[in-house]
Design an enzyme around this catalytic site. Structure first.
Site, PDB file in Angstrom:
ATOM      1  N   GLY A  85       0.779  -1.239   0.000  1.00 43.45           N
ATOM      2  CA  GLY A  85       0.000   0.000   0.000  1.00 43.45           C
ATOM      3  C   GLY A  85       0.808   1.285   0.000  1.00 43.45           C
ATOM      4  O   GLY A  85       0.324   2.324   0.449  1.00 43.45           O
ATOM      5  N   SER A  86       2.023   1.267  -0.560  1.00 40.51           N
ATOM      6  CA  SER A  86       2.786   2.532  -0.603  1.00 40.51           C
ATOM      7  C   SER A  86       2.150   3.513  -1.586  1.00 40.51           C
ATOM      8  O   SER A  86       2.170   4.728  -1.356  1.00 40.51           O
ATOM      9  CB  SER A  86       4.257   2.284  -0.948  1.00 40.51           C
ATOM     10  N   MET A 135      -3.825  -7.101  -7.374  1.00 38.70           N
ATOM     11  CA  MET A 135      -3.257  -8.126  -8.247  1.00 38.70           C
ATOM     12  C   MET A 135      -4.303  -9.068  -8.870  1.00 38.70           C
ATOM     13  O   MET A 135      -4.067 -10.257  -8.997  1.00 38.70           O
ATOM     14  CB  MET A 135      -2.211  -8.933  -7.461  1.00 38.70           C
ATOM     15  N   ARG A 136      -5.456  -8.504  -9.245  1.00 45.47           N
ATOM     16  CA  ARG A 136      -6.494  -9.288  -9.903  1.00 45.47           C
ATOM     17  C   ARG A 136      -7.025  -8.519 -11.084  1.00 45.47           C
ATOM     18  O   ARG A 136      -6.951  -7.293 -11.095  1.00 45.47           O
ATOM     19  CB  ARG A 136      -7.699  -9.462  -8.988  1.00 45.47           C
ATOM     20  N   HIS A 176       0.836   0.849 -13.135  1.00 40.31           N
ATOM     21  CA  HIS A 176       1.581  -0.342 -13.563  1.00 40.31           C
ATOM     22  C   HIS A 176       3.077  -0.013 -13.618  1.00 40.31           C
ATOM     23  O   HIS A 176       3.454   1.020 -14.169  1.00 40.31           O
ATOM     24  CB  HIS A 176       1.087  -0.805 -14.940  1.00 40.31           C
TER      25      HIS A 176
HETATM   26  C1  GAR Z   1       3.522  -1.253  -7.336  1.00 40.98           C
HETATM   27  O1  GAR Z   1       4.829  -1.278  -7.861  1.00 40.98           O
HETATM   28  C2  GAR Z   1       2.501  -1.328  -8.441  1.00 40.98           C
HETATM   29  O2  GAR Z   1       2.880  -0.611  -9.598  1.00 40.98           O
HETATM   30  C3  GAR Z   1       2.478  -2.796  -8.724  1.00 40.98           C
HETATM   31  O3  GAR Z   1       2.523  -3.397  -7.451  1.00 40.98           O
HETATM   32  C4  GAR Z   1       3.230  -2.540  -6.557  1.00 40.98           C
HETATM   33  C5  GAR Z   1       2.364  -2.293  -5.350  1.00 40.98           C
HETATM   34  O4  GAR Z   1       3.070  -1.593  -4.359  1.00 40.98           O
HETATM   35  N1  GAR Z   1       1.297  -3.188  -9.445  1.00 40.98           N
HETATM   36  C6  GAR Z   1       1.254  -4.200 -10.293  1.00 40.98           C
HETATM   37  O5  GAR Z   1       2.222  -4.890 -10.552  1.00 40.98           O
HETATM   38  C7  GAR Z   1      -0.096  -4.435 -10.949  1.00 40.98           C
HETATM   39  N2  GAR Z   1      -0.034  -5.573 -11.815  1.00 40.98           N
HETATM   40  P1  GAR Z   1       2.293  -0.851  -3.207  1.00 40.98           P
HETATM   41  O6  GAR Z   1       1.347  -1.871  -2.588  1.00 40.98           O
HETATM   42  O7  GAR Z   1       3.369  -0.440  -2.237  1.00 40.98           O
HETATM   43  O8  GAR Z   1       1.566   0.325  -3.791  1.00 40.98           O
END
Ligand code: GAR
Length: 201
Positions: free
Chosen positions: A12-13, A91-92, A110
């Site tokens: 969740g950053s 992630m869905r 992304h």
């Molecule tokens: C982020 O890097 C986001 O771009 C990626 O997951 C990470 C989540 O980090 N998203 C994907 O790969 C979507 N397919 P976070 O939970 O710290 O925001």
């Protein structure tokens, strides 16, 4: 006020960067009304609670199909009068009912320069491909995977010394800038979608 709902699956950053930019007023006339996770132990749920934001876990395992899970999600979104839905490390792939109900009102971040490296582990895909530049993309979500109209992108160099972690960290720093920027533009009514192209007014 613009009611923002955020969907997460983990750390969740990016959620935090949205919360901080709403609280500072950079994203005007908006409020994060609810944070929804498909993972019970997602740290982003704790971040939400730390800011007095409703935190909801929807357990995909209790629904008999993707459609039922999607309906549960829709119910929560409606309950909080959601105007815009942000996918922040969710992630869905969302179903078509939800995408139709929130057409051009769902945004995803992304960690690659789309249309390169769609799907999971985009930073690892970039390293393995050997590109010299990668980055991140904020886009509207359509029914495909990482395929909707692009709102903002930011590039970063890929260094010879990079590992998946170091590249991910460099990209993440830019994610935390362009995601709030895209939401600000949305909140200001400055995103004009014309087919695949998003014009910034
Ligand atoms: C982020 O890097 C986001 O771009 C990626 O997951 C990470 C989540 O980090 N998203 C994907 O790969 C979507 N397919 P976070 O939970 O710290 O925001």
């Amino acid at each position: 006020t613009l009611n923002i709902a955020v969907l997460i699956s983990g750390r969740g950053s990016n959620l935090q960067s949205i919360i901080d930019n709403v609280e500072s007023g950079y994203i005007p006339n908006a409020c994060v009304s609810v944070v929804i996770s498909d993972k019970r132990d997602a740290y982003g749920l704790v971040r939400a609670m730390n800011h007095g934001i409703n935190a909801v876990f929807i357990d995909p395992a209790v629904y008999e199909s993707k459609k039922h899970f999607e309906n549960a999600l829709l119910e929560v979104l409606e309950k909080f009068s959601t105007d815009v839905l942000l996918l922040a490390g969710f992630m869905r792939i969302l179903g078509s009912n939800l995408i139709k109900a929130y057409n051009n009102r769902v945004m995803n971040i992304h960690p690659a320069l789309l249309p390169s490296f769609k799907g999971l582990h985009a930073q690892k895909q970039a390293l393995e491909y050997g590109v010299k530049i990668s980055g991140c993309t904020v886009h509207f979500v359509d029914e495909g995977m990482d395929s909707g109209p692009i709102i903002l992108q930011k590039s970063v160099p890929v260094l010879d010394s990079d590992t998946e972690d170091s590249l991910s960290e460099r990209i993440l720093a830019q994610e935390h800038i362009i995601f709030p920027e895209a939401v600000k533009l949305f909140a200001e009514g400055r995103l004009d979608v014309k087919g695949r192209r998003v014009h910034i007014l």
